[in-house]
Design a protein around this motif. Structure first.
Motif, PDB file in Angstrom:
ATOM      1  N   ILE A  18      13.996  73.500  97.374  1.00 24.73           N
ATOM      2  CA  ILE A  18      13.051  74.595  97.642  1.00 24.73           C
ATOM      3  C   ILE A  18      12.388  74.381  99.000  1.00 24.73           C
ATOM      4  O   ILE A  18      12.285  75.308  99.816  1.00 24.73           O
ATOM      5  N   TYR A  19      11.954  73.157  99.261  1.00 24.29           N
ATOM      6  CA  TYR A  19      11.311  72.826 100.537  1.00 24.29           C
ATOM      7  C   TYR A  19      12.245  73.094 101.717  1.00 24.29           C
ATOM      8  O   TYR A  19      11.850  73.710 102.713  1.00 24.29           O
ATOM      9  N   LYS A  20      13.489  72.628 101.617  1.00 27.90           N
ATOM     10  CA  LYS A  20      14.458  72.799 102.711  1.00 27.90           C
ATOM     11  C   LYS A  20      14.810  74.269 102.922  1.00 27.90           C
ATOM     12  O   LYS A  20      14.946  74.732 104.053  1.00 27.90           O
ATOM     13  N   LEU A  21      14.985  75.002 101.826  1.00 30.10           N
ATOM     14  CA  LEU A  21      15.314  76.426 101.947  1.00 30.10           C
ATOM     15  C   LEU A  21      14.165  77.195 102.597  1.00 30.10           C
ATOM     16  O   LEU A  21      14.386  77.997 103.512  1.00 30.10           O
ATOM     17  N   LYS A  22      12.951  76.942 102.152  1.00 26.56           N
ATOM     18  CA  LYS A  22      11.794  77.624 102.744  1.00 26.56           C
ATOM     19  C   LYS A  22      11.641  77.259 104.214  1.00 26.56           C
ATOM     20  O   LYS A  22      11.347  78.114 105.047  1.00 26.56           O
ATOM     21  N   GLY A  23      11.880  75.989 104.538  1.00 32.12           N
ATOM     22  CA  GLY A  23      11.804  75.544 105.925  1.00 32.12           C
ATOM     23  C   GLY A  23      12.877  76.152 106.807  1.00 32.12           C
ATOM     24  O   GLY A  23      12.741  76.187 108.026  1.00 32.12           O
ATOM     25  N   SER A  24      13.938  76.665 106.187  1.00 33.95           N
ATOM     26  CA  SER A  24      15.027  77.308 106.921  1.00 33.95           C
ATOM     27  C   SER A  24      14.894  78.829 106.923  1.00 33.95           C
ATOM     28  O   SER A  24      15.817  79.533 107.320  1.00 33.95           O
ATOM     29  N   MET A  29      13.153  80.411  95.052  1.00 36.33           N
ATOM     30  CA  MET A  29      12.561  80.368  93.727  1.00 36.33           C
ATOM     31  C   MET A  29      13.251  79.287  92.925  1.00 36.33           C
ATOM     32  O   MET A  29      14.458  79.061  93.093  1.00 36.33           O
ATOM     33  N   ALA A  30      12.511  78.657  92.012  1.00 37.93           N
ATOM     34  CA  ALA A  30      13.035  77.548  91.218  1.00 37.93           C
ATOM     35  C   ALA A  30      13.160  77.907  89.746  1.00 37.93           C
ATOM     36  O   ALA A  30      12.358  78.665  89.212  1.00 37.93           O
ATOM     37  N   ALA A  31      14.194  77.331  89.117  1.00 35.97           N
ATOM     38  CA  ALA A  31      14.372  77.417  87.662  1.00 35.97           C
ATOM     39  C   ALA A  31      14.883  76.057  87.204  1.00 35.97           C
ATOM     40  O   ALA A  31      15.761  75.477  87.836  1.00 35.97           O
ATOM     41  N   SER A  32      14.333  75.549  86.093  1.00 33.70           N
ATOM     42  CA  SER A  32      14.695  74.196  85.659  1.00 33.70           C
ATOM     43  C   SER A  32      15.722  74.158  84.540  1.00 33.70           C
ATOM     44  O   SER A  32      16.076  73.083  84.080  1.00 33.70           O
ATOM     45  N   ASP A  33      16.197  75.322  84.108  1.00 31.41           N
ATOM     46  CA  ASP A  33      17.265  75.353  83.106  1.00 31.41           C
ATOM     47  C   ASP A  33      18.034  76.667  83.250  1.00 31.41           C
ATOM     48  O   ASP A  33      17.586  77.595  83.932  1.00 31.41           O
TER      49      ASP A  33
END
Length: 124
Positions: A18-24, A29-33
């Motif tokens: 998420i951090y790398k994508l936003k920085g690019s 958005m995140a989902a854990s399952d």
């Protein structure tokens, strides 16, 4: 701004991506399952998804198959992420409809570049 959903059950990997994508420059958005990811994809309508193969509830292969079976997500770029690097693991992911397959550990920068390339190919 392109939207990317990351479905990953390892919180450290999830937050890194998420951090790398936003920085690019992506909206991420995140989902854990898998089940949460499927619901989020329907609501968030991302331009691409990163899916871990092994997740609780609905694994990445099944999630990929469900996305390919639905007209609204059938052409959605999908990058599978896995610690499994055997040829048969890759073949299974591609047979389910994955566009790319990245083996853990991976370079976050390279993964972001692969997403960018897939989005260029889709728009071409």
């Amino acid at each position: 701004m392109a939207r990317v959903l990351v479905a990953e059950d390892d919180p450290d990997i999830l937050q890194l991506l998420i951090y790398k994508l936003k920085g690019s420059g992506f909206e991420a958005m995140a989902a854990s399952d898998g089940r949460t990811a499927l619901a989020a994809i329907r609501q968030f309508r991302p331009h691409a998804v990163l899916i871990d193969v092994r997740m609780p509830g609905l694994d990445g292969i099944e999630l990929c198959r469900e996305l390919r079976a639905s007209p609204g997500t059938a052409k959605l770029p999908i990058v599978m992420i896995s610690a499994q690097g055997r040829p048969q693991d890759r073949e299974l992911a591609f047979a389910a409809g994955a566009d790319d397959y990245v083996i853990k550990p991976f370079s976050p920068r390279e993964l972001v570049a692969r997403v960018q390339q897939l989005l260029v190919e889709v728009r071409a």
